[in-house]
Design a protein around this motif. Structure first.
Motif, PDB file in Angstrom:
ATOM      1  N   ALA B 117     103.934  61.261  10.142  1.00 44.82           N
ATOM      2  CA  ALA B 117     104.570  59.977  10.480  1.00 44.82           C
ATOM      3  C   ALA B 117     103.744  58.808   9.940  1.00 44.82           C
ATOM      4  O   ALA B 117     104.296  57.818   9.438  1.00 44.82           O
ATOM      5  N   SER B 118     102.419  58.931  10.024  1.00 44.09           N
ATOM      6  CA  SER B 118     101.553  57.845   9.540  1.00 44.09           C
ATOM      7  C   SER B 118     101.673  57.680   8.032  1.00 44.09           C
ATOM      8  O   SER B 118     101.733  56.554   7.515  1.00 44.09           O
ATOM      9  N   ILE B 119     101.691  58.817   7.320  1.00 47.46           N
ATOM     10  CA  ILE B 119     101.798  58.745   5.848  1.00 47.46           C
ATOM     11  C   ILE B 119     103.129  58.102   5.463  1.00 47.46           C
ATOM     12  O   ILE B 119     103.204  57.276   4.547  1.00 47.46           O
ATOM     13  N   LYS B 120     104.188  58.479   6.193  1.00 52.82           N
ATOM     14  CA  LYS B 120     105.510  57.938   5.841  1.00 52.82           C
ATOM     15  C   LYS B 120     105.557  56.425   6.058  1.00 52.82           C
ATOM     16  O   LYS B 120     106.121  55.688   5.249  1.00 52.82           O
ATOM     17  N   ARG B 121     104.966  55.949   7.161  1.00 48.45           N
ATOM     18  CA  ARG B 121     104.986  54.501   7.410  1.00 48.45           C
ATOM     19  C   ARG B 121     104.185  53.766   6.335  1.00 48.45           C
ATOM     20  O   ARG B 121     104.634  52.771   5.779  1.00 48.45           O
ATOM     21  N   TRP B 122     102.990  54.285   6.041  1.00 49.92           N
ATOM     22  CA  TRP B 122     102.150  53.664   5.017  1.00 49.92           C
ATOM     23  C   TRP B 122     102.826  53.754   3.650  1.00 49.92           C
ATOM     24  O   TRP B 122     102.844  52.795   2.883  1.00 49.92           O
ATOM     25  N   GLY B 123     103.400  54.901   3.347  1.00 57.22           N
ATOM     26  CA  GLY B 123     104.045  55.127   2.050  1.00 57.22           C
ATOM     27  C   GLY B 123     105.266  54.244   1.842  1.00 57.22           C
ATOM     28  O   GLY B 123     105.703  54.034   0.714  1.00 57.22           O
ATOM     29  N   GLY B 124     105.794  53.719   2.909  1.00 59.28           N
ATOM     30  CA  GLY B 124     106.928  52.815   2.777  1.00 59.28           C
ATOM     31  C   GLY B 124     106.500  51.386   2.525  1.00 59.28           C
ATOM     32  O   GLY B 124     107.314  50.550   2.128  1.00 59.28           O
ATOM     33  N   LYS B 125     105.229  51.064   2.783  1.00 60.70           N
ATOM     34  CA  LYS B 125     104.769  49.685   2.676  1.00 60.70           C
ATOM     35  C   LYS B 125     103.857  49.456   1.465  1.00 60.70           C
ATOM     36  O   LYS B 125     103.997  48.471   0.754  1.00 60.70           O
ATOM     37  N   ASP B 126     102.904  50.357   1.279  1.00 53.70           N
ATOM     38  CA  ASP B 126     101.856  50.133   0.293  1.00 53.70           C
ATOM     39  C   ASP B 126     102.339  50.509  -1.112  1.00 53.70           C
ATOM     40  O   ASP B 126     103.018  51.527  -1.287  1.00 53.70           O
ATOM     41  N   ALA B 127     101.937  49.712  -2.128  1.00 57.26           N
ATOM     42  CA  ALA B 127     102.421  49.957  -3.495  1.00 57.26           C
ATOM     43  C   ALA B 127     101.967  51.331  -4.003  1.00 57.26           C
ATOM     44  O   ALA B 127     102.756  52.082  -4.586  1.00 57.26           O
ATOM     45  N   MET B 128     100.706  51.673  -3.765  1.00 59.63           N
ATOM     46  CA  MET B 128     100.215  52.972  -4.231  1.00 59.63           C
ATOM     47  C   MET B 128     100.856  54.099  -3.411  1.00 59.63           C
ATOM     48  O   MET B 128     101.146  55.179  -3.923  1.00 59.63           O
ATOM     49  N   GLY B 129     101.078  53.797  -2.122  1.00 59.29           N
ATOM     50  CA  GLY B 129     101.755  54.767  -1.260  1.00 59.29           C
ATOM     51  C   GLY B 129     103.179  55.022  -1.726  1.00 59.29           C
ATOM     52  O   GLY B 129     103.658  56.165  -1.740  1.00 59.29           O
TER      53      GLY B 129
END
Lengths: 313, 531
Positions: B117-129
């Motif tokens: 869940a944490s990766i998905k939230r970060w991956g939706g916001k951060d450019a590299m993510g």
């Protein structure tokens, strides 16, 4: 008297409304975007736009104003863009340091300035009078941050008597609270002592030439009683006016002192809010300052009736 | 009679004051815990490190959250919350197993559901993510300890992105918190890092308190950068910002605080005179000054005119004007930071050496017609204030017509997002600084993004740069990545998106009784002891 009070209180409503409209428009016309500040340097345009939408900054100005003013009438000053906390809570947290600093400064000022002014008037033309006047000129001339740094150097760094910076809440102990307030209050009080001592001297000098002072002396009153009961009381109206204004200035304008001594009061909150374009916080703080000014003016006016029985509203 | 009363009153007041002031010492003596008092670079206002990219919020994140992977001081990636990584033969399945013994600050165990869940939230916001997630067809928790990435193409990006050291850092949170939509701030501040956020004592912008998390299980490896054992050696860390650093140094010399995160070099003599403290940089690579073009409008819509500035500028002038002390700056022609793995000065010969003749030649070739350059000058951030005047001088030296407009940082931040023509409230150029952790590879470096409208303000638009950035994401070996970085630097010389103007750092100041402070890349307070 009650009618006068009611009239004055009602008169504050249009004043506050004008202030509200002015500050609201001023902030919206000032360049700067709180959403961009919140999002940080890496944020994409989409992220900034998302935040702007969330904050309601895309709504027409009239809608934004209507929502804000409507909430104020319900006692809700809004939520800070940055802290995600109610502005009321932020102000409550920051008002204690500012009030503490202001009250201690005013107590110090009055207890030093008024006797100085009275003595200078009583000893007009002597070395004592000239010393007080010289101090007055000096007090006006030296910026408060210079005095602050000098005090810090002497009392904190060299003598190690008092802390360099910071604030301790009253609830954590009166000792620490007072220790942290002594230097900033002393630094702040210098300019007010200079001003109020001069004002006291002038007022008392005027009164000392009056017939009733001669009468009091003729009746055998001691000089202390003549000065305190007859001269000072009759000279009090302008002195109290100045003290009242000094208090209002202290509450709204101690940014430099708060910065130098790192006191987390309303001044620093305002500066932070302005630099970050935190509209709800700026608006609330400006409204609060305006209200304090209006109320202090009212209190000063009411105090005249106590000090001078000839004044009636 | 009157005099006696007055004396009594005065004596009473004096006694009360003495008692009151005296109790302060008693209060301090009663505190047995070690409290590390830190002056951070600014007040903490926003607590969600995925919602904002502000550095102070990132630093707060490092206090209370942990990361799956972490970089050491040399930029190498190591497992942090991870025990093992397995990759299928075709490179399309990456299985990550979490290490044992990890719990959240509320006592619940850390599970793969949380980290997914944490990766998905970060991956939706951060450019590299977002770039990493573009390779992910499916990400799920196979069991409490195991995450499985199903990729649509092989990439070396999974570990590299999850070890990203600067904003937005992929911090791990419990699944219920990570379920917060990316456009909303989280409302609970529970991590699994070595310190816990003390919500009760938080005074926004004024004071933040972190308490030691006793249940944190550090890794066995020695501490190295963000990697290895994170051992909290003090009971609590208190951040209290102070905008007047000279006063902060006075307070440090008087023993009221222990660490100042960032000390301007011109104030360091005060530290030396005091004799109570020493300096150490939390970030050996430091920050990099950057000149950003807006390629939408003349004259910088012409790459040749941008190239002219590559020849006109030199890094020393900017660094001398802002930092002053050569001990705290470094001339570095490598875009991807001197001292980090992708450092290279390939294709940089003759550039950034104030070769005015060559710059003028390029301007003439480009047919520069005297169009004014609107240069935004930020006036209230001390480390940036002197940059624009230096840039103006160097640009005028080659014949550019510069209109430098001064404004506060908030105004600049709002204006830089405007695409309007400079005469209508837009802009041509401004200067800023980036943390080295934001520049360590072509995907992290936001100013290198040349995806036109999707790029960061300045909106460079170049297919070749974008192709090379994509190649970098697909590369699976370091050598392959390094070759792409060199090719990118060559393309950047032809199509400059920005100009890097040297590395610098402002060291932290620490009292002599404070040891173990790390040069991790960001100020972190695990491993720090207060004796």
């Amino acid at each position: 008297m009650a009618y006068y009070l009611l009239k004055r209180l009602i008169a504050t409503i249009p004043v506050m409304l004008v202030v509200a409209v002015f500050i609201f428009l001023l902030l919206r016309l000032t360049p700067g975007d709180p959403a961009a500040m919140i999002a940080g340097d890496f944020a994409s345009e989409a992220q900034v736009a998302e935040i702007r939408e969330k904050l309601g900054l895309n709504d027409p100005l009239l809608v934004q104003f209507g929502i804000w003013i409507g909430n104020i009438f319900q006692g809700d000053l809004g939520e800070s863009f940055f802290f995600k906390k109610q502005v009321t809570d932020l102000i409550m947290a920051r008002i204690e340091p500012t009030l503490s600093l202001s009250v201690v400064t005013i107590i110090l000022t009055v207890s030093i300035a008024v006797p100085m002014g009275v003595v200078a008037a009583y000893r007009q033309g002597t070395w004592l009078d000239r010393t007080v006047m010289a101090f007055s000129v000096l007090g006006f001339s030296i910026p408060v941050f210079v005095i602050g740094f000098a005090f810090i150097y002497i009392f904190s760094l060299e003598l190690k008597w008092l802390p360099v910076q910071g604030y301790q809440r009253l609830s954590e102990g009166v000792g620490g609270w007072l220790k942290h307030l002594i230097l900033p209050s002393l630094a702040l009080s210098v300019i007010f002592v200079a001003f109020i001592a001069r004002m006291t001297r002038t007022s008392v000098l005027e009164v000392l030439g009056e017939d009733y002072i001669r009468t009091a002396r003729a009746k055998g009153q001691t000089e202390t009683k003549v000065l305190v009961r007859h001269a000072l009381r009759n000279a009090a109206v302008p002195i109290v006016t100045v003290i009242g204004f000094a208090f209002a200035i202290l509450i709204g304008g101690v940014v430099v002192t708060e910065s130098v001594f790192n006191i987390p009061g309303l001044g620093l909150l305002t500066v932070d809010a302005v630099l970050n374009r935190d509209f709800p916080t700026i608006q609330a703080v400006v409204l609060l300052f305006s209200m304090i000014y209006v109320l202090i003016n009212l209190i000063i006016d009411l105090s005249y009736t106590v000090l001078d029985p000839r004044i009636r509203y | 009679m009157f005099n006696v009363k007055r004396r009594r009153v005065l004596a009473g007041v004096a006694t009360s004051l003495a008692l009151v002031l005296g109790t302060q010492g008693l209060g301090t003596a009663a505190q047995a815990e070690t409290n590390l008092k830190v002056v951070p670079h600014s007040g903490l206002k926003i607590l969600d490190p995925i919602w904002t990219t502000a550095y102070i919020t990132r630093n707060h994140g490092y206090m209370i959250y942990d990361t799956l992977f972490a970089m050491d001081m040399d930029g190498n990636v190591h497992p942090q919350m991870v025990d093992s990584v397995e990759r299928s033969a075709d490179g399309l399945t990456v299985t990550i197993t979490l290490r044992d013994g990890m719990t959240w600050h509320d006592g619940a165990p850390v599970t793969a559901t949380d980290t997914v869940a944490s990766i998905k939230r970060w991956g939706g916001k951060d450019a590299m993510g977002q770039k990493m997630m573009s390779f992910v067809d499916d990400l799920s928790a196979a069991d409490d300890k195991t995450m499985v990435f199903k990729l649509n193409a092989p990439t070396g990006l999974v570990e590299l992105a999850l070890a990203k050291p600067s904003s937005n850092v992929p911090f791990m949170m419990p699944a219920r918190i990570a379920a917060t939509p990316g456009d909303e701030q989280i409302a609970e501040y529970i991590g699994s890092g070595p310190f816990m956020f003390n919500n009760e004592e938080w005074e926004p912008g004024v004071k933040v308190v972190y308490d030691k998390f006793d249940a944190y299980v550090p890794r066995d490896e020695p501490t190295n950068g963000f990697a290895g054992a994170k051992v909290a050696k003090v009971d609590r860390v208190t951040w209290t910002p102070n905008r007047d650093i000279q006063q902060a140094i006075n307070a440090l010399n008087a023993g009221e605080i222990d660490i100042i995160e960032s000390t301007p070099p011109d104030l360091l003599p005060l530290v030396e005179e005091g004799g109570e403290a020493y300096t150490q940089s939390p970030n050996l690579s430091g920050l990099q000054y950057t000149f950003r073009f807006n390629v939408l409008h003349p004259p910088f819509d012409n790459p040749k005119i941008r190239q002219a500035l590559l020849y006109a500028f030199n890094q020393e002038d900017f660094l001398e004007a802002t930092i002053g002390d050569p001990n705290y700056f470094q001339v570095c022609k490598a875009m991807f930071i001197c001292g980090l793995p992708f450092e290279t000065d390939a294709h940089m010969d003759g550039l950034l050496e104030s070769n005015f003749a060559k710059a003028k030649e390029l301007l003439a070739e480009a047919g520069y017609d005297g169009t004014p350059v609107v240069l935004m000058h930020s006036t209230n951030v001390p480390v940036l204030t002197n940059l624009a005047p230096v840039a103006k001088d160097l640009m005028e030296a080659i014949g550019l017509n510069v209109d430098m407009q001064s404004m506060d940082w908030s105004t600049l931040v709002a204006r830089r997002s405007k695409k309007d023509a400079p005469a209508d409230g837009g802009w041509n150029a401004f200067l800023t600084a980036w943390d080295a952790g934001d520049l360590f590879n072509p995907l992290a470096m936001a100013f290198l993004n040349a995806s036109c409208d999707k790029a960061l303000f300045g909106w460079p638009c170049d297919e070749q740069i974008e192709k090379l950035r994509d190649d970098f994401a697909r590369a699976t070996s370091f050598d392959e990545q390094k070759a792409i970085v060199e090719a990118l630097q060559a393309r950047w010389v032809e199509y400059p998106t920005h100009i890097h103007l040297g590395q610098w750092n402002t060291p932290s100041t620490l009292r002599n009784n404070v040891t173990g402070y790390l040069s991790a890349g960001v100020p972190v307070f695990w491993n720090v002891e207060k004796n």
